[in-house]
Design a protein around this motif. Structure first.
Motif, PDB file in Angstrom:
ATOM      1  N   ASP A   1       5.976 -11.244  -8.641  1.00 60.82           N
ATOM      2  CA  ASP A   1       5.187 -12.316  -8.977  1.00 60.82           C
ATOM      3  C   ASP A   1       3.232 -11.686  -9.153  1.00 60.82           C
ATOM      4  O   ASP A   1       2.747 -10.419  -8.410  1.00 60.82           O
ATOM      5  CB  ASP A   1       4.443 -12.931  -7.774  1.00 60.82           C
ATOM      6  CG  ASP A   1       3.708 -13.972  -7.858  1.00 60.82           C
ATOM      7  OD1 ASP A   1       3.694 -14.652  -8.806  1.00 60.82           O
ATOM      8  OD2 ASP A   1       2.595 -14.215  -7.370  1.00 60.82           O
ATOM      9  N   PHE A   2       2.780 -11.487 -10.398  1.00 63.43           N
ATOM     10  CA  PHE A   2       1.927 -10.093 -11.160  1.00 63.43           C
ATOM     11  C   PHE A   2       0.586 -11.274 -10.762  1.00 63.43           C
ATOM     12  O   PHE A   2      -0.473 -12.072 -10.807  1.00 63.43           O
ATOM     13  CB  PHE A   2       1.802 -10.551 -12.203  1.00 63.43           C
ATOM     14  CG  PHE A   2       3.008  -9.339 -13.077  1.00 63.43           C
ATOM     15  CD1 PHE A   2       2.570  -9.140 -13.398  1.00 63.43           C
ATOM     16  CD2 PHE A   2       4.293 -10.511 -12.860  1.00 63.43           C
ATOM     17  CE1 PHE A   2       3.364  -7.192 -13.974  1.00 63.43           C
ATOM     18  CE2 PHE A   2       5.640  -9.265 -13.575  1.00 63.43           C
ATOM     19  CZ  PHE A   2       4.598  -8.194 -14.441  1.00 63.43           C
ATOM     20  N   SER A   3      -0.023 -11.312  -9.327  1.00 66.07           N
ATOM     21  CA  SER A   3      -1.123 -12.555  -8.792  1.00 66.07           C
ATOM     22  C   SER A   3      -1.281 -11.219  -7.313  1.00 66.07           C
ATOM     23  O   SER A   3      -0.037 -10.562  -6.604  1.00 66.07           O
ATOM     24  CB  SER A   3      -0.944 -13.820  -8.855  1.00 66.07           C
ATOM     25  OG  SER A   3       0.091 -14.138  -7.457  1.00 66.07           O
ATOM     26  N   ARG A   4      -2.251 -11.779  -6.679  1.00 68.62           N
ATOM     27  CA  ARG A   4      -3.136 -11.430  -5.512  1.00 68.62           C
ATOM     28  C   ARG A   4      -2.366 -10.375  -5.777  1.00 68.62           C
ATOM     29  O   ARG A   4      -2.832  -9.351  -5.806  1.00 68.62           O
ATOM     30  CB  ARG A   4      -2.336 -12.187  -4.904  1.00 68.62           C
ATOM     31  CG  ARG A   4      -2.658 -13.947  -5.067  1.00 68.62           C
ATOM     32  CD  ARG A   4      -2.224 -15.104  -3.976  1.00 68.62           C
ATOM     33  NE  ARG A   4      -2.064 -16.185  -3.936  1.00 68.62           N
ATOM     34  CZ  ARG A   4      -2.425 -16.758  -2.957  1.00 68.62           C
ATOM     35  NH1 ARG A   4      -2.269 -17.030  -1.531  1.00 68.62           N
ATOM     36  NH2 ARG A   4      -2.804 -18.347  -3.651  1.00 68.62           N
ATOM     37  N   SER A   5      -1.670  -9.855  -3.604  1.00 68.62           N
ATOM     38  CA  SER A   5      -1.821  -8.250  -3.202  1.00 68.62           C
ATOM     39  C   SER A   5      -0.733  -7.861  -4.341  1.00 68.62           C
ATOM     40  O   SER A   5      -0.983  -6.552  -3.812  1.00 68.62           O
ATOM     41  CB  SER A   5      -0.965  -8.418  -1.874  1.00 68.62           C
ATOM     42  OG  SER A   5       0.198  -9.260  -1.532  1.00 68.62           O
ATOM     43  N   VAL A   6       0.271  -8.203  -5.035  1.00 68.24           N
ATOM     44  CA  VAL A   6       1.001  -7.549  -6.005  1.00 68.24           C
ATOM     45  C   VAL A   6      -0.086  -6.895  -6.968  1.00 68.24           C
ATOM     46  O   VAL A   6       0.791  -5.530  -7.452  1.00 68.24           O
ATOM     47  CB  VAL A   6       2.129  -8.540  -6.210  1.00 68.24           C
ATOM     48  CG1 VAL A   6       3.099  -7.874  -7.525  1.00 68.24           C
ATOM     49  CG2 VAL A   6       2.523  -8.826  -5.505  1.00 68.24           C
ATOM     50  N   ILE A   7      -0.891  -7.347  -7.781  1.00 73.88           N
ATOM     51  CA  ILE A   7      -1.437  -7.118  -7.909  1.00 73.88           C
ATOM     52  C   ILE A   7      -2.045  -5.120  -8.280  1.00 73.88           C
ATOM     53  O   ILE A   7      -1.738  -4.004  -9.572  1.00 73.88           O
ATOM     54  CB  ILE A   7      -3.054  -7.382  -8.997  1.00 73.88           C
ATOM     55  CG1 ILE A   7      -3.046  -8.391  -9.584  1.00 73.88           C
ATOM     56  CG2 ILE A   7      -4.133  -6.368  -9.373  1.00 73.88           C
ATOM     57  CD1 ILE A   7      -2.327  -8.653 -11.181  1.00 73.88           C
ATOM     58  N   PRO A   8      -2.196  -4.854  -7.273  1.00 72.26           N
ATOM     59  CA  PRO A   8      -2.440  -3.292  -6.821  1.00 72.26           C
ATOM     60  C   PRO A   8      -1.028  -2.604  -7.436  1.00 72.26           C
ATOM     61  O   PRO A   8      -1.192  -1.680  -7.784  1.00 72.26           O
ATOM     62  CB  PRO A   8      -3.044  -3.130  -5.649  1.00 72.26           C
ATOM     63  CG  PRO A   8      -3.667  -4.319  -5.256  1.00 72.26           C
ATOM     64  CD  PRO A   8      -2.960  -5.030  -5.658  1.00 72.26           C
ATOM     65  N   VAL A   9       0.154  -3.029  -6.940  1.00 67.82           N
ATOM     66  CA  VAL A   9       1.419  -2.210  -7.337  1.00 67.82           C
ATOM     67  C   VAL A   9       1.464  -2.173  -8.597  1.00 67.82           C
ATOM     68  O   VAL A   9       2.474  -1.374  -9.381  1.00 67.82           O
ATOM     69  CB  VAL A   9       2.420  -3.019  -6.604  1.00 67.82           C
ATOM     70  CG1 VAL A   9       4.016  -2.280  -7.342  1.00 67.82           C
ATOM     71  CG2 VAL A   9       2.364  -3.238  -5.352  1.00 67.82           C
ATOM     72  N   VAL A  10       1.364  -3.792  -9.441  1.00 72.54           N
ATOM     73  CA  VAL A  10       1.799  -3.546 -10.971  1.00 72.54           C
ATOM     74  C   VAL A  10       0.894  -2.422 -11.515  1.00 72.54           C
ATOM     75  O   VAL A  10       0.833  -1.642 -12.869  1.00 72.54           O
ATOM     76  CB  VAL A  10       1.855  -4.880 -11.699  1.00 72.54           C
ATOM     77  CG1 VAL A  10       2.949  -5.543 -11.015  1.00 72.54           C
ATOM     78  CG2 VAL A  10       0.308  -5.184 -11.310  1.00 72.54           C
TER      79      VAL A  10
ATOM     80  N   PRO B   1       1.114  -1.286  -0.171  1.00 72.01           N
ATOM     81  CA  PRO B   1       0.388  -0.540   0.093  1.00 72.01           C
ATOM     82  C   PRO B   1       0.509   1.280   0.216  1.00 72.01           C
ATOM     83  O   PRO B   1       0.515   2.278  -0.635  1.00 72.01           O
ATOM     84  CB  PRO B   1      -0.584  -0.119   1.691  1.00 72.01           C
ATOM     85  CG  PRO B   1      -0.688  -1.841   1.837  1.00 72.01           C
ATOM     86  CD  PRO B   1       0.638  -2.178   1.039  1.00 72.01           C
ATOM     87  N   ALA B   2       1.946   0.880   0.397  1.00 73.42           N
ATOM     88  CA  ALA B   2       2.512   2.520   0.704  1.00 73.42           C
ATOM     89  C   ALA B   2       3.098   2.507  -0.644  1.00 73.42           C
ATOM     90  O   ALA B   2       3.824   3.969  -0.748  1.00 73.42           O
ATOM     91  CB  ALA B   2       4.256   1.891   1.920  1.00 73.42           C
ATOM     92  N   LEU B   3       3.862   1.435  -1.221  1.00 73.87           N
ATOM     93  CA  LEU B   3       4.638   1.945  -2.728  1.00 73.87           C
ATOM     94  C   LEU B   3       3.216   2.339  -3.866  1.00 73.87           C
ATOM     95  O   LEU B   3       2.840   3.267  -4.031  1.00 73.87           O
ATOM     96  CB  LEU B   3       4.973   0.445  -3.362  1.00 73.87           C
ATOM     97  CG  LEU B   3       6.012  -0.035  -3.260  1.00 73.87           C
ATOM     98  CD1 LEU B   3       6.415  -1.969  -3.566  1.00 73.87           C
ATOM     99  CD2 LEU B   3       6.999   0.580  -3.628  1.00 73.87           C
ATOM    100  N   VAL B   4       1.909   2.359  -3.721  1.00 75.94           N
ATOM    101  CA  VAL B   4       0.940   2.274  -4.206  1.00 75.94           C
ATOM    102  C   VAL B   4       0.749   3.866  -4.059  1.00 75.94           C
ATOM    103  O   VAL B   4       0.576   4.480  -5.065  1.00 75.94           O
ATOM    104  CB  VAL B   4      -0.699   1.541  -4.546  1.00 75.94           C
ATOM    105  CG1 VAL B   4      -1.672   2.082  -4.978  1.00 75.94           C
ATOM    106  CG2 VAL B   4      -0.127   0.446  -4.422  1.00 75.94           C
ATOM    107  N   ALA B   5       0.611   3.978  -3.024  1.00 71.93           N
ATOM    108  CA  ALA B   5       0.641   5.177  -2.780  1.00 71.93           C
ATOM    109  C   ALA B   5       1.319   6.709  -3.060  1.00 71.93           C
ATOM    110  O   ALA B   5       1.424   7.630  -4.005  1.00 71.93           O
ATOM    111  CB  ALA B   5       0.511   5.616  -0.697  1.00 71.93           C
ATOM    112  N   ALA B   6       2.971   5.924  -3.150  1.00 69.55           N
ATOM    113  CA  ALA B   6       4.028   7.412  -3.715  1.00 69.55           C
ATOM    114  C   ALA B   6       3.511   6.898  -5.123  1.00 69.55           C
ATOM    115  O   ALA B   6       3.505   8.043  -5.354  1.00 69.55           O
ATOM    116  CB  ALA B   6       4.916   6.427  -3.531  1.00 69.55           C
ATOM    117  N   ILE B   7       3.105   5.915  -5.282  1.00 65.24           N
ATOM    118  CA  ILE B   7       3.465   5.554  -7.548  1.00 65.24           C
ATOM    119  C   ILE B   7       1.623   6.815  -8.152  1.00 65.24           C
ATOM    120  O   ILE B   7       2.497   7.366  -8.502  1.00 65.24           O
ATOM    121  CB  ILE B   7       3.395   4.346  -7.806  1.00 65.24           C
ATOM    122  CG1 ILE B   7       4.615   3.292  -7.059  1.00 65.24           C
ATOM    123  CG2 ILE B   7       2.982   4.270  -8.890  1.00 65.24           C
ATOM    124  CD1 ILE B   7       4.199   2.024  -7.611  1.00 65.24           C
TER     125      ILE B   7
END
Length: 404
Positions: free
Chosen positions: A43-52, A22-28
């Motif tokens: 890994d393009f799945s699960r909780s990583v999807i919001p980052v990508v 979540p911190a990465l998403v907010a910063a990006i």
């Protein structure tokens, strides 16, 4: 310290992907001009999807987005995300891609293992957390408890160092890409850009004693900083006065680092090692146990974390000028300390170190204390596995042309 500790940093400790992502998403999402990201596993799945998805959104609004993943840890970007990122304008590179039997060649063992992100040259992230869901392991499947790992969010002078090292790597990869495509003009442009990126040699070696959180980015690579992280650990151990607490996923210290630990223990420093207690990979699991005897005999306490997989690469120790902590990507094993590109943030700040120390004390409650008697009574087949793994590790170091 071998690297400059500079003041005026603000740091936030992040425990696990549940706090980092979540911190990465907010910063990006707040980025105005540039996002750069490096990771071993994406890994393009699960909780990583919001980052990508955040990277995709940033590129779509004309933010420069550059992503570098490791060719073994991640491999190829999934086709769907290649299409989506290309449409949005995300640029990505794969570091040292290799497949099959080529993995046996020592030159392919030099991996991109660091986990870094910098946003607008103002905010950086560094740690050991891959872009991988806390409750999922690629080899072992679902986890009942989250993986134990840490990262740090930081603003201040060292952000420029993060940006500098990531920019140099990007342009070196760009040179290689243009050369493979026989685009000589493009390769020349990339060489010039790499040269400009390399003009800043990083922080000076003096230690500044102003107020605020004092911190430094300490790197390991195969050019300028070959032994920097290990050397910083050894100096910190030499300065420790009463307590050292190290949590490390793959702990197979070399001769010099073992000696630094033993010398500190002989001075009366209380040393606790929180190590991997669950079987993950043959080599690190067994090879680490081959070095237990000497450490236990010196009075060093070893606790094996059993609640889930331990992936942390952190430490807290006291020092003459205050508590010292480190959070980063480097294991204390030959592959991290001799071959991989790694990055750790070292911090001298009592509040930050105290928070990390509290996390590790809680983690120790979920571990099994290793005592000398039970260790020496382990089954003979286990002992054989320990020494076979250790021997293979030492042989691999020899083949790679390194001394450990």
């Amino acid at each position: 310290m071998q690297q400059a500790l500079r003041p005026d940093h603000e740091l936030t400790l992040l425990a696990g992907g549940s706090e980092l992502f979540p911190a990465l998403v907010a910063a990006i999402d707040a980025a105005r001009a540039e996002v750069m990201l490096e990771t071993y596993i994406l890994d393009f799945s699960r909780s990583v999807i919001p980052v990508v998805e955040a990277l995709e959104r940033a590129a779509a609004r004309q933010v420069t987005v550059r992503v570098v993943v490791d060719g073994v840890g991640t491999g190829d970007i999934p086709p769907e995300w290649q299409r989506r990122w290309a449409a949005a304008g995300v640029r990505w590179r794969v570091f040292n891609p290799v497949r099959g039997w080529r993995l046996l060649m020592p030159r392919t063992w030099r991996r991109l293992h660091r986990k870094l992100c910098v946003v607008d040259g103002e905010l950086a992230f560094c740690g050991g957390i891959n872009l991988l869901d806390d409750y999922w392991d690629p080899n072992h499947g679902e986890l009942t408890r989250p993986r134990l790992d840490f990262a740090v969010r930081v603003t201040g002078p060292l952000v420029a160092d993060v940006h500098d090292t990531m920019t140099r790597l990007w342009w070196r990869l760009q040179v290689a890409r243009e050369a493979r495509q026989r685009d000589l003009e493009g390769a020349l442009r990339a060489v010039r850009a790499a040269a400009r990126a390399g003009m800043d040699e990083g922080p000076h070696d003096s230690v500044m004693e102003q107020g605020g959180a004092v911190a430094a980015l300490v790197l390991r690579d195969n050019l300028r900083f070959r032994r920097r992280i290990e050397g910083t650990y050894r100096i910190a151990l030499a300065q420790a006065r009463s307590e050292v607490l190290i949590a490390n996923a793959y702990f197979i210290p070399g001769v010099q680092l073992q000696r630094a630990l033993l010398r500190a223990a002989r001075r009366g420093v209380k040393i606790t090692l929180l190590l991997q207690g669950r079987y993950e990979y043959f080599m690190p699991y067994h090879a680490s146990r081959a070095v237990y005897d000497q450490l236990l005999a010196a009075g060093i306490r070893i606790v094996e974390y059993e609640a889930s997989f331990l992936h942390a690469k952190v430490a807290v120790m006291d020092a003459p000028r205050g508590m010292l902590a480190t959070v980063g990507s480097s294991n204390l094993d030959p592959f991290s300390l001799l071959l991989a590109r790694e990055a750790n943030v070292f911090v001298r700040d009592d509040d930050f170190a105290g928070e990390l120390h509290a996390h590790l004390l809680r983690a120790l409650q979920h571990g099994r204390v290793v005592d000398m008697d039970s260790h020496r009574r382990r089954p003979w087949l286990t002992r054989v596995g320990n020494w076979v793994a250790y021997g293979l590790m030492r042989f691999a170091v020899l083949v790679s042309g390194k001394k450990y």
